[in-house]
Design an enzyme around this catalytic site. Structure first.
Site, PDB file in Angstrom:
ATOM      1  N   CYS A 174      18.784  35.818  -3.910  1.00  0.00           N
ATOM      2  CA  CYS A 174      18.600  36.996  -3.055  1.00  0.00           C
ATOM      3  C   CYS A 174      17.380  36.894  -2.143  1.00  0.00           C
ATOM      4  CB  CYS A 174      18.483  38.238  -3.922  1.00  0.00           C
ATOM      5  SG  CYS A 174      19.737  38.326  -5.215  1.00  0.00           S
ATOM      6  N   HIS A 314      12.605  45.538  -2.097  1.00  0.00           N
ATOM      7  CA  HIS A 314      13.832  44.876  -2.543  1.00  0.00           C
ATOM      8  C   HIS A 314      14.790  45.938  -3.089  1.00  0.00           C
ATOM      9  CE1 HIS A 314      16.349  41.587  -3.686  1.00  0.00           C
ATOM     10  NE2 HIS A 314      16.250  41.820  -4.986  1.00  0.00           N
ATOM     11  N   GLU A 325       9.170  46.203  -9.526  1.00  0.00           N
ATOM     12  CA  GLU A 325       8.685  46.158  -8.145  1.00  0.00           C
ATOM     13  C   GLU A 325       7.643  47.245  -7.904  1.00  0.00           C
ATOM     14  OE1 GLU A 325      10.309  45.735  -3.565  1.00  0.00           O
ATOM     15  OE2 GLU A 325      11.712  46.370  -5.123  1.00  0.00           O
ATOM     16  N   LYS A 348      18.918  49.027   0.741  1.00  0.00           N
ATOM     17  CA  LYS A 348      20.137  48.779  -0.036  1.00  0.00           C
ATOM     18  C   LYS A 348      20.819  50.071  -0.449  1.00  0.00           C
ATOM     19  CE  LYS A 348      18.698  44.269  -1.846  1.00  0.00           C
ATOM     20  NZ  LYS A 348      17.354  44.214  -1.229  1.00  0.00           N
ATOM     21  N   HIS A 353      23.830  45.413  -1.347  1.00  0.00           N
ATOM     22  CA  HIS A 353      23.047  44.187  -1.547  1.00  0.00           C
ATOM     23  C   HIS A 353      23.794  43.002  -0.944  1.00  0.00           C
ATOM     24  CE1 HIS A 353      20.409  41.258  -3.056  1.00  0.00           C
ATOM     25  NE2 HIS A 353      20.215  41.712  -4.287  1.00  0.00           N
ATOM     26  N   PHE A 412      17.497  36.254  -8.127  1.00  0.00           N
ATOM     27  CA  PHE A 412      17.796  35.761  -9.468  1.00  0.00           C
ATOM     28  C   PHE A 412      16.952  34.519  -9.757  1.00  0.00           C
ATOM     29  CE2 PHE A 412      22.326  37.583  -9.216  1.00  0.00           C
ATOM     30  CZ  PHE A 412      21.930  38.729  -9.867  1.00  0.00           C
TER      31      PHE A 412
END
Length: 425
Positions: A174, A314, A325, A348, A353, A412
């Site tokens: 990502c 994110h 985060e 998002k 995503h 990931f």
């Protein structure tokens, strides 16, 4: 520290569930429109993931169906990337035939799209027989991942645009598109290129890839909230909502852009990356790698944390990412409790995503926030999680003059990348 030439953004292009072009992206984000809708894989009625944010392929075909490149075999992500790149070049006032010789490409893309029908070609009367697949190779879907490599996007861009310069493809989950933007900026800064076409494109909305993501427990299978399912930083978040699309930025050496009279949106001033080295599908609970990436981006941009007014998070709407985060941001901006003065938004919540491509439209939104002084909202934040305690701009967009902002992408495996954007004076 010695002076260095600035790297500026002169063109933007996007293909998302909010429509074609960066203006559709920006208008949709600022007005709180969502691209998330009911979805199912072709031919499967009972798939556990019920919502996604797909691109309108009919709209894309209407725009580009007559182009010579449209007839070539390619996956959806490559079509998205080519369309976004052409949009960005046009926005920058450039045509492919007139691109400078010192041009290059850096793209983020993910796992090639798979067609389940291709695997059926290997089935014989006694089970799988891979010799059958070779014998039936002519029947393979030419747009399938079996006939496309991970670098098909960047390779196709070079072929269609006629670019012989450096060509990089980042497959870093990502964070792929954000890595591409950061390394493209550094190539210009090092004097290797005058212009870089950077960004990413991806599509995971196919059965094999979605099965893999579902087995990891990443996408939400909830139905309670319908198309309001993506709920970053909310107590009721239950996983990300998968999407597809592309975002492309044209980066130029400042003197090169000025010499041709280009419109300049903002400066890509810094890039940082960091590795959690923790787990494949879970971030470090203290946001260690994310914090390192933000700190390195600030240092690379020669910014003090107090200079930053906004973070494009994110913000995946997953149980583990959002508090990690939040903690990483509050730790990075702890001095003077500056984290309390930051606006933090999660695109998002509207875009879904885009996986490997996610950082590209989000970086475009960050550039436009700095250029226009507008911060898009975080949608569906109705029941805040106590572990998520920042100002997430819930509900509606906000006017905010910005000197600098960060765009975060955390992938990931703990792959983290951050872009620092400065206002261009």
């Amino acid at each position: 520290m010695k002076n260095r030439e600035r790297v500026v953004v002169t063109g933007l292009g996007a293909v998302t569930g909010l429509g074609m072009g960066w203006k559709s992206l920006w208008s949709g984000l600022c007005n709180g429109h969502s691209a998330i809708r009911p979805w199912r894989p072709d031919g499967v009625d009972d798939f556990p993931v019920k919502y996604a944010a797909p691109v309108d392929m009919a709209d894309l075909a209407q725009r580009y169906g007559q182009a010579a490149w449209w007839e070539a075999p390619m996956e959806k992500r490559t079509r998205f990337g080519l369309a976004a790149a052409l949009e960005a070049l046009a926005d920058a006032g450039l045509v492919p035939a007139e691109l400078p010789l010192r041009s290059g490409i850096a793209m983020g893309s993910g796992v090639p799209e798979r067609d389940p029908a291709d695997m059926h070609l290997a089935l014989g009367p006694n089970g799988p027989d891979w010799r059958l697949l070779h014998q039936r190779a002519a029947e393979l879907n030419p747009n399938s991942g079996l006939l496309n490599s991970n670098d098909h996007l960047s390779m196709s861009l070079a072929q269609v645009l006629g670019i012989n310069g450096p060509n990089l493809n980042f497959s870093t989950a990502c964070a792929g598109a954000t890595h591409a933007i950061g390394h493209g900026m550094r190539m210009i800064r090092r004097g290797e290129c005058d212009l870089m076409i950077v960004g990413g494109a991806d599509s995971v909305l196919n059965l094999p890839t979605m099965i893999g993501l579902h087995l990891l427990g990443a996408p939400s299978t909830a139905e309670r909230f319908g198309d309001r399912l993506c709920r970053p930083f909310d107590r009721d978040r239950s996983g990300f909502v998968a999407a597809e699309g592309a975002g492309v930025l044209i980066l130029e050496r400042e003197a090169h852009a000025q010499r041709r009279g280009a419109q300049i949106y903002a400066e890509i001033a810094g890039f940082g990356s960091g590795m959690d080295a923790y787990r494949i599908s879970a971030p470090h609970p203290e946001g260690l790698g994310a914090r390192l990436a933000m700190q390195r981006a600030l240092r690379d941009a020669r910014l003090d944390p107090a200079d930053v007014g906004h973070i494009n998070a994110h913000g995946t709407s997953t149980p583990l990412n959002d508090p990690a985060e939040t903690l990483a941001i509050s730790t990075t901006f702890a001095n003077g409790d500056h984290y309390r003065r930051l606006s933090v938004t999660a695109n998002k919540s509207m875009l879904g995503h885009l996986i490997a491509a996610a950082g590209a439209p989000e970086c475009i939104a960050t550039v436009l926030s700095v250029a226009d002084g507008i911060v898009p909202p975080t949608l569906n934040l109705e029941n805040p999680d106590p572990s998520c305690y920042l100002d997430y701009v819930p509900g509606s967009a906000r006017r905010q003059a910005l000197r600098a902002a960060l765009s975060n992408s955390f992938g990931f495996g703990g792959l983290n990348a951050v872009i620092a954007v400065k206002a261009y004076d």
